[in-house]
Design a protein around this motif. Structure first.
Motif, PDB file in Angstrom:
ATOM      1  N   ASN A  17     -38.356  15.507  -7.086  1.00 45.79           N
ATOM      2  CA  ASN A  17     -37.678  14.575  -6.642  1.00 45.79           C
ATOM      3  C   ASN A  17     -36.412  14.328  -4.787  1.00 45.79           C
ATOM      4  O   ASN A  17     -36.865  13.399  -5.071  1.00 45.79           O
ATOM      5  CB  ASN A  17     -35.802  14.419  -7.788  1.00 45.79           C
ATOM      6  CG  ASN A  17     -35.068  13.024  -7.917  1.00 45.79           C
ATOM      7  OD1 ASN A  17     -35.544  12.299  -6.875  1.00 45.79           O
ATOM      8  ND2 ASN A  17     -34.877  12.583  -9.065  1.00 45.79           N
ATOM      9  N   ARG A  18     -35.761  15.922  -5.072  1.00 44.75           N
ATOM     10  CA  ARG A  18     -35.343  15.678  -3.931  1.00 44.75           C
ATOM     11  C   ARG A  18     -36.752  15.641  -2.556  1.00 44.75           C
ATOM     12  O   ARG A  18     -36.715  15.116  -1.499  1.00 44.75           O
ATOM     13  CB  ARG A  18     -35.060  17.518  -3.668  1.00 44.75           C
ATOM     14  CG  ARG A  18     -33.345  17.158  -2.354  1.00 44.75           C
ATOM     15  CD  ARG A  18     -33.477  18.735  -2.112  1.00 44.75           C
ATOM     16  NE  ARG A  18     -34.697  19.148  -2.273  1.00 44.75           N
ATOM     17  CZ  ARG A  18     -34.413  19.654  -0.632  1.00 44.75           C
ATOM     18  NH1 ARG A  18     -35.148  18.881   0.231  1.00 44.75           N
ATOM     19  NH2 ARG A  18     -36.577  20.357  -0.705  1.00 44.75           N
ATOM     20  N   GLN A  19     -37.646  16.329  -3.108  1.00 44.60           N
ATOM     21  CA  GLN A  19     -38.981  16.126  -2.048  1.00 44.60           C
ATOM     22  C   GLN A  19     -39.661  15.712  -1.597  1.00 44.60           C
ATOM     23  O   GLN A  19     -39.602  14.302  -0.214  1.00 44.60           O
ATOM     24  CB  GLN A  19     -39.880  17.342  -2.251  1.00 44.60           C
ATOM     25  CG  GLN A  19     -40.956  17.434  -1.153  1.00 44.60           C
ATOM     26  CD  GLN A  19     -41.594  18.761  -1.775  1.00 44.60           C
ATOM     27  OE1 GLN A  19     -41.732  19.483  -2.417  1.00 44.60           O
ATOM     28  NE2 GLN A  19     -41.784  19.696   0.113  1.00 44.60           N
ATOM     29  N   ALA A  20     -39.316  14.545  -2.598  1.00 47.08           N
ATOM     30  CA  ALA A  20     -40.249  12.927  -2.708  1.00 47.08           C
ATOM     31  C   ALA A  20     -38.923  12.400  -1.745  1.00 47.08           C
ATOM     32  O   ALA A  20     -40.044  11.636  -1.422  1.00 47.08           O
ATOM     33  CB  ALA A  20     -39.803  12.416  -3.988  1.00 47.08           C
ATOM     34  N   ARG A  21     -38.058  12.114  -1.839  1.00 49.78           N
ATOM     35  CA  ARG A  21     -37.146  11.375  -1.197  1.00 49.78           C
ATOM     36  C   ARG A  21     -37.013  12.103   0.308  1.00 49.78           C
ATOM     37  O   ARG A  21     -36.630  11.034   1.368  1.00 49.78           O
ATOM     38  CB  ARG A  21     -35.067  11.677  -1.710  1.00 49.78           C
ATOM     39  CG  ARG A  21     -35.558  10.724  -3.305  1.00 49.78           C
ATOM     40  CD  ARG A  21     -33.729  10.353  -2.796  1.00 49.78           C
ATOM     41  NE  ARG A  21     -32.980  11.767  -3.260  1.00 49.78           N
ATOM     42  CZ  ARG A  21     -32.827  11.876  -4.699  1.00 49.78           C
ATOM     43  NH1 ARG A  21     -32.887  11.338  -5.324  1.00 49.78           N
ATOM     44  NH2 ARG A  21     -32.234  12.877  -4.647  1.00 49.78           N
ATOM     45  N   GLU A  22     -36.989  13.256   1.025  1.00 49.76           N
ATOM     46  CA  GLU A  22     -37.348  13.883   1.876  1.00 49.76           C
ATOM     47  C   GLU A  22     -38.689  12.668   2.593  1.00 49.76           C
ATOM     48  O   GLU A  22     -38.341  12.705   3.965  1.00 49.76           O
ATOM     49  CB  GLU A  22     -37.056  15.247   2.007  1.00 49.76           C
ATOM     50  CG  GLU A  22     -36.932  16.554   2.842  1.00 49.76           C
ATOM     51  CD  GLU A  22     -36.825  17.586   2.972  1.00 49.76           C
ATOM     52  OE1 GLU A  22     -37.717  18.151   3.121  1.00 49.76           O
ATOM     53  OE2 GLU A  22     -35.890  17.926   2.441  1.00 49.76           O
ATOM     54  N   LEU A  23     -39.410  13.124   1.536  1.00 51.44           N
ATOM     55  CA  LEU A  23     -40.697  12.541   2.648  1.00 51.44           C
ATOM     56  C   LEU A  23     -40.379  11.126   2.606  1.00 51.44           C
ATOM     57  O   LEU A  23     -41.182  10.209   3.798  1.00 51.44           O
ATOM     58  CB  LEU A  23     -42.285  12.252   1.412  1.00 51.44           C
ATOM     59  CG  LEU A  23     -42.638  13.850   1.275  1.00 51.44           C
ATOM     60  CD1 LEU A  23     -43.616  13.955   0.051  1.00 51.44           C
ATOM     61  CD2 LEU A  23     -43.431  14.066   2.108  1.00 51.44           C
ATOM     62  N   LEU A  24     -39.670  10.362   1.755  1.00 48.65           N
ATOM     63  CA  LEU A  24     -39.906   9.051   2.206  1.00 48.65           C
ATOM     64  C   LEU A  24     -38.502   8.738   3.355  1.00 48.65           C
ATOM     65  O   LEU A  24     -38.933   7.895   3.913  1.00 48.65           O
ATOM     66  CB  LEU A  24     -38.592   8.255   1.065  1.00 48.65           C
ATOM     67  CG  LEU A  24     -39.621   8.129   0.201  1.00 48.65           C
ATOM     68  CD1 LEU A  24     -39.102   7.641  -1.058  1.00 48.65           C
ATOM     69  CD2 LEU A  24     -41.256   7.220   0.016  1.00 48.65           C
TER      70      LEU A  24
END
Length: 321
Positions: free
Chosen positions: A252-259
């Motif tokens: 979840n966190r990583q996805a937001r970071e990518l975004l």
DNA sequence: ATGGTTTTTACTGCGTC
DNA sequence: GACGCGGTAAAAACCAT
């Protein structure tokens, strides 16, 4: 009105000491630094201009105006109604006649009285919904409630939706458009405004109106009411998608970071936020070795696999450099 | 209506279980 | 052989003008 007292029953313990401070230092000068005092009307506070000291809090207390120490006192003292709400077509302020055939003391009514009450109820109901706009609102709010539940949107969004819908109604935006359409569009707008957007597809699933009409009506309402709604933030879709795919918090966190990264590099403009979110989730899951197929992501995000692939490549490209 | 951009649809070949 | 994945071309949808 016999049984409407429950609403505030559980918040009966308040000490009453809050107001003692307000009455002491009355005057136009701050007791602390002698600066000028100004009234902040919006918050109901009197505040010192210089040091920010809140001298008087004069807020509206929507809690009960009484204290009850046992059930008996509660019955005797209570004379407050429910808080007003935009979610009822009459803001919850109209008269309701209890359906129980009991008098104020709980005794059963005689049969002639019962008939009278039935007639009153009937007429009350007629008058209450007589006005066509009121009837309109009643129906719309029912729809809004239904759709909001289906989409898991909180009450705050429903309130906002109601407000938007009321405005649309009072500015005569309805003629030529369906109640359903405007209701759905209002909900769509409210959800986005609240930062918990639902995609047009999701709206379409729960609405009785076609996607085209929702989009068209939405644009119209936005323009006419001059609502300023910025494009949906892809990140706001992430937690929901991630949870329906049972992905870890880390992903979840990583996805937001990518975004966030994509946003910094401006990759996101013009692309659909949902697609971006879906791709970020897929990429993040893959990076942390959680098994999700493109198919699964595309299902929950209602976006095509091709789009996921495209976005996903872009995300990783940028990330790798 | 039009043109430019993005998304979808449909179809392909490749590798893996 | 079914499945997931990546790619491509053409169609469809979207958006501003």
């Amino acid at each position: 009105m016999s049984e409407k007292t429950k609403t505030h029953a559980d918040e009966t313990q308040r000490t009453g000491s809050e107001h003692e401070t307000g009455t002491r230092g009355e005057g136009t000068v701050c007791p602390e630094c002698s600066g000028d005092l100004v009234k902040d009307g919006e918050r109901g506070e009197t505040v010192c201009e210089d040091c920010g000291l809140v001298v008087e809090t004069d807020e509206i207390d929507r809690g009960p105006e009484w204290r009850a120490f046992d059930a008996h006192e509660k019955d005797e003292k209570s004379r407050v109604g429910a808080p007003t709400t935009n979610m009822m077509h009459d803001r919850g302020l109209s008269t309701n006649i209890d359906w129980r055939d009991k008098d104020a003391y709980g005794r059963t009514l005689a049969s002639n009285q019962r008939q009278k009450m039935n007639r009153l109820r009937k007429w009350n109901e007629r008058f209450r919904t007589q006005d066509s706009k009121e009837r309109n609102l009643k129906q719309a709010l029912g729809e809004i409630d239904r759709m909001a539940s289906a989409l898991g949107l909180p009450d705050s969004v429903r309130e906002t939706t109601s407000v938007i819908y009321r405005r649309a109604l009072s500015e005569d935006l309805l003629p030529g458009r369906s109640i359903e359409g405007v209701a759905t569009a209002s909900l769509y707008a409210a959800a986005r405004q609240a930062g918990i957007p639902r995609s047009l597809d999701e709206l379409t699933n729960v609405s009785r109106v076609e996607k085209d009409e929702i989009a068209r009506t939405y644009r119209y309402v936005i323009r006419e009411l001059e609502l300023e709604i910025q494009p949906a933030d892809p990140e706001s879709y992430v937690p929901r998608f991630a949870s329906s795919l049972a992905l870890s918090e880390e992903t979840n966190r990583q996805a937001r970071e990518l975004l966030a990264d994509a946003k910094r590099r401006g990759i996101h403009s013009g692309k659909s936020p949902v697609g971006l979110a879906a791709a970020a989730i897929y990429a993040a899951a893959r990076l942390s070795n959680e098994r999700v197929t493109q198919r699964e992501v595309s299902d929950v995000a209602e976006i095509s696999e091709v789009t996921i692939r495209n976005r996903y490549q872009e995300l990783l490209d940028e990330d790798g450099q």
